[in-house]
Design a protein around this motif. Structure first.
Motif, PDB file in Angstrom:
ATOM      1  N   ARG A  97       8.508 -43.460  83.283  1.00  0.00           N
ATOM      2  CA  ARG A  97       8.697 -44.711  83.267  1.00  0.00           C
ATOM      3  C   ARG A  97       8.301 -45.029  81.635  1.00  0.00           C
ATOM      4  N   THR A  98       7.420 -44.326  81.136  1.00  0.00           N
ATOM      5  CA  THR A  98       6.988 -45.038  79.951  1.00  0.00           C
ATOM      6  C   THR A  98       7.223 -43.832  78.795  1.00  0.00           C
ATOM      7  N   PRO A  99       8.252 -43.610  78.335  1.00  0.00           N
ATOM      8  CA  PRO A  99       8.360 -42.673  77.423  1.00  0.00           C
ATOM      9  C   PRO A  99       7.977 -43.166  75.868  1.00  0.00           C
ATOM     10  N   PRO A 115       8.671 -41.623  59.972  1.00  0.00           N
ATOM     11  CA  PRO A 115       8.753 -41.807  61.361  1.00  0.00           C
ATOM     12  C   PRO A 115       7.943 -42.954  61.813  1.00  0.00           C
ATOM     13  N   ASP A 116       8.486 -43.395  62.677  1.00  0.00           N
ATOM     14  CA  ASP A 116       7.604 -44.540  63.679  1.00  0.00           C
ATOM     15  C   ASP A 116       7.839 -44.210  65.107  1.00  0.00           C
ATOM     16  N   ALA A 117       6.903 -44.686  65.876  1.00  0.00           N
ATOM     17  CA  ALA A 117       7.186 -44.182  67.501  1.00  0.00           C
ATOM     18  C   ALA A 117       5.896 -45.187  68.233  1.00  0.00           C
ATOM     19  N   ARG A 118       6.790 -45.523  69.462  1.00  0.00           N
ATOM     20  CA  ARG A 118       5.926 -46.162  70.214  1.00  0.00           C
ATOM     21  C   ARG A 118       6.156 -46.172  71.948  1.00  0.00           C
ATOM     22  N   THR A 119       5.496 -46.607  72.824  1.00  0.00           N
ATOM     23  CA  THR A 119       5.694 -46.509  74.146  1.00  0.00           C
ATOM     24  C   THR A 119       6.669 -47.566  74.441  1.00  0.00           C
ATOM     25  N   VAL A 120       7.471 -47.322  75.391  1.00  0.00           N
ATOM     26  CA  VAL A 120       8.328 -48.231  75.965  1.00  0.00           C
ATOM     27  C   VAL A 120       8.567 -48.211  77.474  1.00  0.00           C
ATOM     28  N   VAL A 121       8.956 -49.134  78.367  1.00  0.00           N
ATOM     29  CA  VAL A 121       9.166 -48.970  79.634  1.00  0.00           C
ATOM     30  C   VAL A 121      10.726 -49.001  79.821  1.00  0.00           C
ATOM     31  N   LEU A 122      11.225 -47.738  80.629  1.00  0.00           N
ATOM     32  CA  LEU A 122      12.492 -47.403  81.030  1.00  0.00           C
ATOM     33  C   LEU A 122      12.778 -48.442  82.051  1.00  0.00           C
ATOM     34  N   PHE A 141      16.263 -50.452  77.865  1.00  0.00           N
ATOM     35  CA  PHE A 141      14.963 -50.881  77.570  1.00  0.00           C
ATOM     36  C   PHE A 141      14.924 -52.310  77.308  1.00  0.00           C
ATOM     37  N   TYR A 142      13.825 -52.998  77.321  1.00  0.00           N
ATOM     38  CA  TYR A 142      13.471 -54.419  77.196  1.00  0.00           C
ATOM     39  C   TYR A 142      12.727 -54.383  75.686  1.00  0.00           C
ATOM     40  N   THR A 143      13.035 -55.495  74.801  1.00  0.00           N
ATOM     41  CA  THR A 143      11.888 -55.379  73.811  1.00  0.00           C
ATOM     42  C   THR A 143      12.162 -56.993  73.204  1.00  0.00           C
ATOM     43  N   ASP A 144      11.397 -57.039  72.364  1.00  0.00           N
ATOM     44  CA  ASP A 144      11.471 -58.395  71.636  1.00  0.00           C
ATOM     45  C   ASP A 144      12.063 -58.318  70.154  1.00  0.00           C
ATOM     46  N   SER A 145      13.278 -59.256  70.182  1.00  0.00           N
ATOM     47  CA  SER A 145      14.140 -59.193  69.095  1.00  0.00           C
ATOM     48  C   SER A 145      13.633 -59.251  67.588  1.00  0.00           C
ATOM     49  N   ARG A 146      12.355 -59.522  67.624  1.00  0.00           N
ATOM     50  CA  ARG A 146      11.588 -59.870  66.239  1.00  0.00           C
ATOM     51  C   ARG A 146      10.807 -58.646  65.922  1.00  0.00           C
ATOM     52  N   SER A 147      10.594 -57.461  66.670  1.00  0.00           N
ATOM     53  CA  SER A 147       9.849 -56.512  66.703  1.00  0.00           C
ATOM     54  C   SER A 147      10.378 -55.366  65.457  1.00  0.00           C
ATOM     55  N   PRO A 148       9.488 -54.977  64.730  1.00  0.00           N
ATOM     56  CA  PRO A 148      10.034 -53.904  63.835  1.00  0.00           C
ATOM     57  C   PRO A 148      10.839 -53.006  64.081  1.00  0.00           C
ATOM     58  N   LYS A 149      10.530 -52.434  65.639  1.00  0.00           N
ATOM     59  CA  LYS A 149      11.650 -51.236  65.997  1.00  0.00           C
ATOM     60  C   LYS A 149      13.126 -51.747  65.878  1.00  0.00           C
ATOM     61  N   VAL A 150      13.318 -52.907  66.303  1.00  0.00           N
ATOM     62  CA  VAL A 150      14.601 -53.405  66.126  1.00  0.00           C
ATOM     63  C   VAL A 150      15.286 -53.489  64.890  1.00  0.00           C
TER      64      VAL A 150
HETATM   65  C1  LIG Z   1       2.548 -48.871  78.556  1.00  0.00           C
HETATM   66  C2  LIG Z   1       3.337 -49.593  77.394  1.00  0.00           C
HETATM   67  C3  LIG Z   1       4.633 -49.988  77.751  1.00  0.00           C
HETATM   68  C4  LIG Z   1       5.391 -50.652  76.672  1.00  0.00           C
HETATM   69  N1  LIG Z   1       6.298 -51.118  76.724  1.00  0.00           N
HETATM   70  C5  LIG Z   1       7.384 -51.712  75.950  1.00  0.00           C
HETATM   71  C6  LIG Z   1       8.570 -52.059  75.932  1.00  0.00           C
HETATM   72  O1  LIG Z   1       9.233 -51.753  77.206  1.00  0.00           O
HETATM   73  N2  LIG Z   1       9.218 -52.831  75.168  1.00  0.00           N
HETATM   74  C7  LIG Z   1       8.530 -52.985  73.897  1.00  0.00           C
HETATM   75  O2  LIG Z   1       9.214 -53.609  73.089  1.00  0.00           O
HETATM   76  N3  LIG Z   1       7.398 -52.786  73.539  1.00  0.00           N
HETATM   77  C8  LIG Z   1       6.738 -51.955  74.528  1.00  0.00           C
HETATM   78  N4  LIG Z   1       5.321 -51.735  74.398  1.00  0.00           N
HETATM   79  C9  LIG Z   1       4.591 -51.943  73.152  1.00  0.00           C
HETATM   80  C10 LIG Z   1       5.173 -51.095  72.166  1.00  0.00           C
HETATM   81  O3  LIG Z   1       4.468 -49.448  72.393  1.00  0.00           O
HETATM   82  C11 LIG Z   1       4.640 -51.336  70.688  1.00  0.00           C
HETATM   83  O4  LIG Z   1       3.219 -51.640  70.521  1.00  0.00           O
HETATM   84  C12 LIG Z   1       5.450 -52.535  70.308  1.00  0.00           C
HETATM   85  O5  LIG Z   1       6.683 -52.985  70.798  1.00  0.00           O
HETATM   86  C13 LIG Z   1       5.699 -52.843  68.782  1.00  0.00           C
HETATM   87  O6  LIG Z   1       6.415 -51.781  68.509  1.00  0.00           O
HETATM   88  P1  LIG Z   1       7.217 -51.841  66.971  1.00  0.00           P
HETATM   89  O7  LIG Z   1       6.105 -52.528  65.962  1.00  0.00           O
HETATM   90  O8  LIG Z   1       7.567 -50.369  66.797  1.00  0.00           O
HETATM   91  O9  LIG Z   1       8.267 -52.754  67.250  1.00  0.00           O
HETATM   92  C14 LIG Z   1       4.525 -50.722  75.545  1.00  0.00           C
HETATM   93  C15 LIG Z   1       3.321 -50.401  75.207  1.00  0.00           C
HETATM   94  C16 LIG Z   1       2.695 -49.769  76.071  1.00  0.00           C
HETATM   95  C17 LIG Z   1       1.383 -49.130  75.850  1.00  0.00           C
END
Ligand SMILES: Cc1cc2nc3c(=O)[nH]c(=O)nc-3n(C[C@H](O)[C@H](O)[C@H](O)COP(=O)(O)O)c2cc1C
Length: 191
Positions: free
Chosen positions: A31-33, A44-51, A63-72
């Protein structure tokens, strides 16, 4: 229960079945790759997201995210990314090479937002400050961040990851197995 599938014809659909299950089951380990991308300097940059959604026919993960987040911004500049899944139950690691597209407006975003805005996660997309914004030193608590008035419009965005290639690794006492697969290719690799 460990499953021990033998052939590519058995393993490939099972991978997609597990991905589909993970998008529906909050307790599924897939669920959380981790989504890895490259920043503006190529670092490289990496973070957890919800499938959230899986389309096995189209080969697409959503996946869902915030359009203002750095990953976008990173993915808009460099669409190539990697997703890494691990399941102790399956003893399966899945590394997925993807090309990403982020949708920030339009009917798909608005339709999904209708559901998200009813949920507890709505506030994540209504925060006046973008994710990663530096807060004043005195506001280092979640409460302080939440005290800001919600933004009038949401910054909810949908991230589609088109699967290009998968690297599947199974850990097993009987011997580890690894394969690299794409739509029509299956290559067994040394683990
Ligand atoms: C369990 C868990 C689930 C997460 N799910 C999401 C997600 O679905 N989408 C998302 O944008 N960030 C999610 N986050 C937050 C990201 O890991 C990250 O902190 C945030 O999106 C900022 O990332 P960025 O600075 O690389 O854009 C989750 C964090 C955790 C710990």
């Amino acid at each position: 229960m460990k499953i021990h599938l033998q052939t590519p014809e058995e393993i490939r659909p099972q991978i997609w079945k597990e991905l589909g299950r993970a998008s529906l089951d909050r307790h599924h380990e897939w669920r959380t790759p981790v989504l890895a991308s490259a920043d503006a300097d190529g670092l490289p940059d990496a973070r957890t997201v919800v499938l959230r959604q899986v389309d096995a026919v189209a080969g697409q993960l959503t996946f869902y995210t915030d359009s203002r987040s750095p990953k976008v911004a990173q993915l808009q500049a460099q669409a190539s990314a990697m997703l890494v899944f691990w399941s102790a139950r399956l003893s399966w690691q899945l590394r997925v090479r993807v090309t990403c597209s982020v949708i920030t407006s339009g009917p798909e975003v608005e339709a999904l937002w209708q559901g998200v805005k009813q949920s507890a996660a709505a506030g994540d997309y209504l925060s006046p400050l973008p994710p990663g914004a530096v807060l004043p030193p005195s506001s280092g608590t979640a409460d302080a961040a939440k005290a800001n008035a919600p933004a009038p419009t949401h910054s909810f965005a949908v991230l589609h990851a088109q699967v290009l290639q998968m690297d599947w690794l199974e850990l097993s006492r009987e011997g580890h197995r690894r394969a690299q697969l794409s739509a029509n290719i299956w290559d067994w690799l040394t683990p």
